[in-house]
Design an enzyme around this catalytic site. Sequence first.
Site, PDB file in Angstrom:
ATOM      1  N   LYS A  54      35.910  39.113  49.437  1.00  0.00           N
ATOM      2  CA  LYS A  54      36.720  37.969  48.981  1.00  0.00           C
ATOM      3  C   LYS A  54      37.578  37.435  50.116  1.00  0.00           C
ATOM      4  O   LYS A  54      37.649  36.234  50.344  1.00  0.00           O
ATOM      5  CB  LYS A  54      37.640  38.399  47.832  1.00  0.00           C
ATOM      6  CG  LYS A  54      36.956  38.498  46.479  1.00  0.00           C
ATOM      7  CD  LYS A  54      37.855  39.179  45.464  1.00  0.00           C
ATOM      8  CE  LYS A  54      37.109  39.435  44.166  1.00  0.00           C
ATOM      9  NZ  LYS A  54      37.787  40.354  43.271  1.00  0.00           N
ATOM     10  N   GLN A  98      42.885  42.837  41.236  1.00  0.00           N
ATOM     11  CA  GLN A  98      41.571  43.470  41.077  1.00  0.00           C
ATOM     12  C   GLN A  98      41.608  44.500  39.944  1.00  0.00           C
ATOM     13  O   GLN A  98      42.471  45.372  39.913  1.00  0.00           O
ATOM     14  CB  GLN A  98      41.164  44.135  42.404  1.00  0.00           C
ATOM     15  CG  GLN A  98      39.781  44.734  42.415  1.00  0.00           C
ATOM     16  CD  GLN A  98      38.660  43.702  42.337  1.00  0.00           C
ATOM     17  OE1 GLN A  98      38.801  42.578  42.796  1.00  0.00           O
ATOM     18  NE2 GLN A  98      37.554  44.081  41.733  1.00  0.00           N
ATOM     19  N   ASP A 121      41.464  34.037  37.870  1.00  0.00           N
ATOM     20  CA  ASP A 121      40.515  34.830  37.084  1.00  0.00           C
ATOM     21  C   ASP A 121      40.302  34.223  35.694  1.00  0.00           C
ATOM     22  O   ASP A 121      39.331  34.563  35.009  1.00  0.00           O
ATOM     23  CB  ASP A 121      41.057  36.249  36.888  1.00  0.00           C
ATOM     24  CG  ASP A 121      40.417  37.255  37.827  1.00  0.00           C
ATOM     25  OD1 ASP A 121      39.251  37.064  38.178  1.00  0.00           O
ATOM     26  OD2 ASP A 121      41.100  38.231  38.176  1.00  0.00           O
TER      27      ASP A 121
END
Length: 297
Positions: A54, A98, A121
């Site tokens: 990422k 995460q 997200d």
Amino acid sequence: MGAQVIDGKAFASGIREQIATQVNQLKSAHNITPGLAVVLVGEDPASEVYVRSKGKQTAEAGMKSVEHRLDADTDQQTLMALIDNLNNDASIHGILVQLPLPDHLDETAVINAITPEKDVDGFHISNVGLLGTGQKSMVPCTPLGCLMMLRDTLGSLSGCHAVVVGRSNIVGKPMAQLLLNDNCTVTMVHSKTRNIEDVVKTADIVIAAVGRAETVKASWIKQGACIIDVGINRIASKDGKSRIIGDVDFDACQQIAGAITPVPGGVGPMTIACLLANTLTACCRIHGLEDPKGLTA
Ligand code: GUN
């Protein structure tokens, strides 16, 4: 004749090029650089790989990339304080924590502490509600990537029967909502569904997101159906190493489907591309600018 194999790697690369171009325009026209902060708690090896990837791709797209690595025994208060700082940091437009978090941390509280506008997200309860009512929201990256590939492969999805296999908050539920918003007839099936094979057999579109290797069999597939395989299952291979396989029995299903995504090289690369897309979208919205072209649901 076998199915068209959808090249997610190439498609994601094209999306990242579009993002880089739009990031450059944003810089030259408005002097704004989108910023993404990724928070990793603990040292889960799979998460480490994702986070590194990422960070690299965010920087390649011309965005600011920040990583916060916290010890596995970090307490809730410390993590919440970091989220608060990032919420108030004007150079950060996207925040990703995460998952999974270590067991002692309250995942739901952490997700809902992120400012919804920076929730790249799309997991915050406000974004879930906005998506569920067909309003503008941040959309979870993996379902967004699946939607982009479906539209690219099939054109209009209107009237298609889409069957989503799996009901997770991260993939199955938002995927069903996106397909509904694109005028599909949507059925969700899961581990307690009776006659799952008969239901999937009626699908024009199959989204496999169960998290179990090769669950979807060729006998479940209607001739010409489009299959999107979200699975990432690591299994031991004969040479003692491991390899990644999907939730779909690829070789057998490929003989029957019209189009199918491979694993690896299908949905996986699209997820990170969509994270970058969401970061750019969040940045534009925070600054009162139009949504970037071709990168939203
Ligand atoms: N862990 C596995 N997939 C995801 C994801 O899409 N977002 C976050 N935050 N964590 C993950």
